[in-house]
Design a protein around this motif. Structure first.
Motif, PDB file in Angstrom:
ATOM      1  N   ALA A 186       0.689  -1.120   0.156  1.00 19.71           N
ATOM      2  CA  ALA A 186      -0.235   0.026   0.034  1.00 19.71           C
ATOM      3  C   ALA A 186       0.953   1.267   0.014  1.00 19.71           C
ATOM      4  N   ASP A 187       0.300   2.290  -0.258  1.00 16.39           N
ATOM      5  CA  ASP A 187       1.139   3.412  -0.384  1.00 16.39           C
ATOM      6  C   ASP A 187       0.408   4.708   0.605  1.00 16.39           C
TER       7      ASP A 187
ATOM      8  N   PRO B  32       2.837   0.188   4.192  1.00 14.82           N
ATOM      9  CA  PRO B  32       2.084  -1.346   4.079  1.00 14.82           C
ATOM     10  C   PRO B  32       0.737  -1.258   4.822  1.00 14.82           C
ATOM     11  N   GLU B  33      -0.318  -2.199   4.370  1.00 16.76           N
ATOM     12  CA  GLU B  33      -1.388  -2.314   5.219  1.00 16.76           C
ATOM     13  C   GLU B  33      -1.230  -3.665   5.858  1.00 16.76           C
ATOM     14  N   VAL B  34      -1.601  -3.488   7.303  1.00 21.43           N
ATOM     15  CA  VAL B  34      -1.588  -4.876   8.172  1.00 21.43           C
ATOM     16  C   VAL B  34      -2.760  -5.550   8.137  1.00 21.43           C
TER      17      VAL B  34
ATOM     18  N   LEU C  77       9.867  -0.616  11.409  1.00 18.58           N
ATOM     19  CA  LEU C  77       9.831  -1.895  10.451  1.00 18.58           C
ATOM     20  C   LEU C  77       8.817  -1.347   9.479  1.00 18.58           C
ATOM     21  N   LEU C  78       7.821  -0.854   9.612  1.00 15.24           N
ATOM     22  CA  LEU C  78       6.771  -0.404   8.630  1.00 15.24           C
ATOM     23  C   LEU C  78       7.265   0.541   7.477  1.00 15.24           C
TER      24      LEU C  78
ATOM     25  N   LEU D 295       8.756  -3.560   0.116  1.00 13.07           N
ATOM     26  CA  LEU D 295       7.355  -4.487   0.081  1.00 13.07           C
ATOM     27  C   LEU D 295       6.761  -4.084  -1.300  1.00 13.07           C
ATOM     28  N   LEU D 296       6.620  -2.957  -1.716  1.00  7.53           N
ATOM     29  CA  LEU D 296       6.205  -2.454  -3.129  1.00  7.53           C
ATOM     30  C   LEU D 296       6.901  -3.068  -4.327  1.00  7.53           C
ATOM     31  N   ALA D 297       8.532  -3.316  -4.118  1.00  8.05           N
ATOM     32  CA  ALA D 297       9.375  -3.943  -5.051  1.00  8.05           C
ATOM     33  C   ALA D 297       9.277  -5.345  -4.906  1.00  8.05           C
TER      34      ALA D 297
END
Length: 449
Positions: free
Chosen positions: A194-195, A198-200, A211-212, A219-221
């Motif tokens: 997500a932008d 990230p969505e948990v 960490l997020l 994560l997007l990559a």
């Protein structure tokens, strides 16, 4: 004159004592070679220590990468690794005792030791005589096999918990909790891209903000991410490379200063990332299908079935009011300007309903040019105020393609015991009355039973 000695004359020329000495020397050399050959076949290292545990003899000349000459006089237990019992301090016979010792490069080597005590002339302890066999390869293979069995048993246990869950959401919760406990993690979570962050999707506890933040780009990559062994807080993010909306990542973290991830930890995490990623992907796709099944695709509002299901549950709570809304100009818009204009009017009406809705309200497209709205906690006055706000909002829409509609209102109270079907019928009757007598206005239904 020929003075050369013939072989048959040698025994005459060599004195008997010298011949015996030469024969004994040859026998000793042969015995020594035999001993070395047998020792070399039976062991990788043979040695003796004195009563202080220092090496006094070693063979061969290079043992575990060390020169034997460098080890003479050094305590044997100085090579031991780990905190186990010291076999060189034992004054008894032992066979096949396994210990870890450091080679010349400081790398661990596993030796199978066989020891026998030596006694002095008075029967006191004089040291040890021993032989050692390098079993590092066998020990490593056995440890690897044992780790594989432990890992398989752990994964089977986690998979069993996931399989016996009643829903995909429970499966995620059970799997993450089991993984957390099995690996000694502070927490574990499933993340989806997500932008900007990230969505948990599921977690055992709040995910550390750092960490997020660090995971957002990776994560997007679709990149796995591990902290280095000297990091203050061991974290791991491992991906399940499914197609959207199934793409996800498993995140796990230990407390600051906790043990770094080893190869077995990472193998379990990768397997669980694939397993829980598949479960999460199924759950998200199922939710998307359910959303589509309960949503009107043109307006994004709930559809008729979803509204009726929700209304039944709302009528088991507090008071409220129902508003039926019907577009008066949908057919003229379609006839004069095409169906795109009619669709635009329908979407504009949906926006008006969302714009005036309060928390707890529920709006839906009931079908065709009909919309319906449940106003939570409303009485007749509140329902009338909402109807006027909707009509004012429509009147402010510019142009001749703006939606124009009529409304029918019906208030409901729990004490009435009125069913959903009866409430709908009253609101529909009020709408019919508004369209028949005063299009572009509203009518309030009489009180329910």
């Amino acid at each position: 004159m020929n003075t050369a000695l013939r072989p048959e004359d040698w025994s005459v020329m060599v004195p008997p004592a010298a011949a015996a000495s030469a024969a004994l020397h040859g026998a000793l050399l042969e015995s020594r070679q035999r001993w070395q050959d047998l020792a070399g076949l039976a062991a990788d290292l043979v040695f003796e220590t004195d009563n202080a545990g220092r090496f006094t003899f070693l063979w061969p000349d290079v043992a575990l990468g060390h020169r034997a000459a460098d080890l003479l006089g050094r305590r044997a237990d100085s090579l031991l690794l780990g905190a186990g019992p010291n076999p060189f301090a034992q004054h008894r016979t032992m066979r096949g005792h396994r210990v870890w010792m450091a080679d010349a490069q400081g790398q661990p080597r596993c030796l199978a030791l066989s020891l026998a005590p030596l006694a002095d002339a008075r029967g006191g302890h004089a040291g040890l005589r021993g032989a050692a066999h390098d079993v590092t390869a066998q020990e490593t293979a056995a440890a690897s096999a044992a780790a594989g069995l432990r890992r398989a048993a752990l994964l089977d246990s986690l998979a069993e918990a996931v399989r016996h869950a009643g829903t995909a959401r429970e499966a995620l919760d059970f799997g993450l909790a089991g993984l957390r406990d099995a690996l000694g993690c502070a927490g574990a979570a499933m993340l989806v891209p997500a932008d900007p962050l990230p969505e948990v999707a599921a977690t055992t506890m709040a995910v550390p903000p750092a960490l997020l933040q660090h995971t957002a780009a990776t994560l997007l990559a679709g990149e796995d991410w591990l902290t280095s062994p000297d990091a203050q807080q061991p974290c791991a993010v491992l991906h399940h490379h499914g197609r959207p909306p199934a793409a996800s990542a498993l995140a796990a973290w230990r407390d600051p200063g906790g043990r770094a991830w080893d190869a077995e930890d990472l193998a379990v995490l990768r397997s669980m990332a694939a397993m829980l990623g598949a479960v999460l992907g199924f759950d998200r796709m199922q939710r998307e299908l359910e959303r589509q099944a309960s949503t009107d695709p043109l307006t994004g509002l709930a559809n008729r079935r979803a509204f009726l299901d929700a209304l039944e549950s709302r009528l088991r709570g507090n008071a409220g009011a129902l508003v039926f809304l019907d577009l008066d100009n949908l057919k003229p818009l379609n006839d004069q300007h095409g169906h795109e204009a009619g669709d635009a009017a329908l979407r504009a009406t949906a926006r008006l309903l969302r714009g005036t809705a309060a928390p707890g309200d529920l709006a839906a497209r009931f079908g065709g040019d009909e919309f319906i709205l449940w106003i939570a906690g409303a009485d007749q006055a509140a329902a009338i105020a909402r109807a006027r706000a909707l009509l004012d909002g429509a009147a402010q829409q510019p142009g001749d393609r703006a939606p124009r509609f009529s409304l029918g209102l019906a208030a409901w109270h729990p004490a009435s015991g009125e069913s959903a079907a009866r409430l709908l019928a009253r609101a529909d009757a009020a709408l019919y009355d508004a369209k028949r007598h005063d299009r572009g206005g509203w009518r309030l239904a009489g009180a329910g039973p």
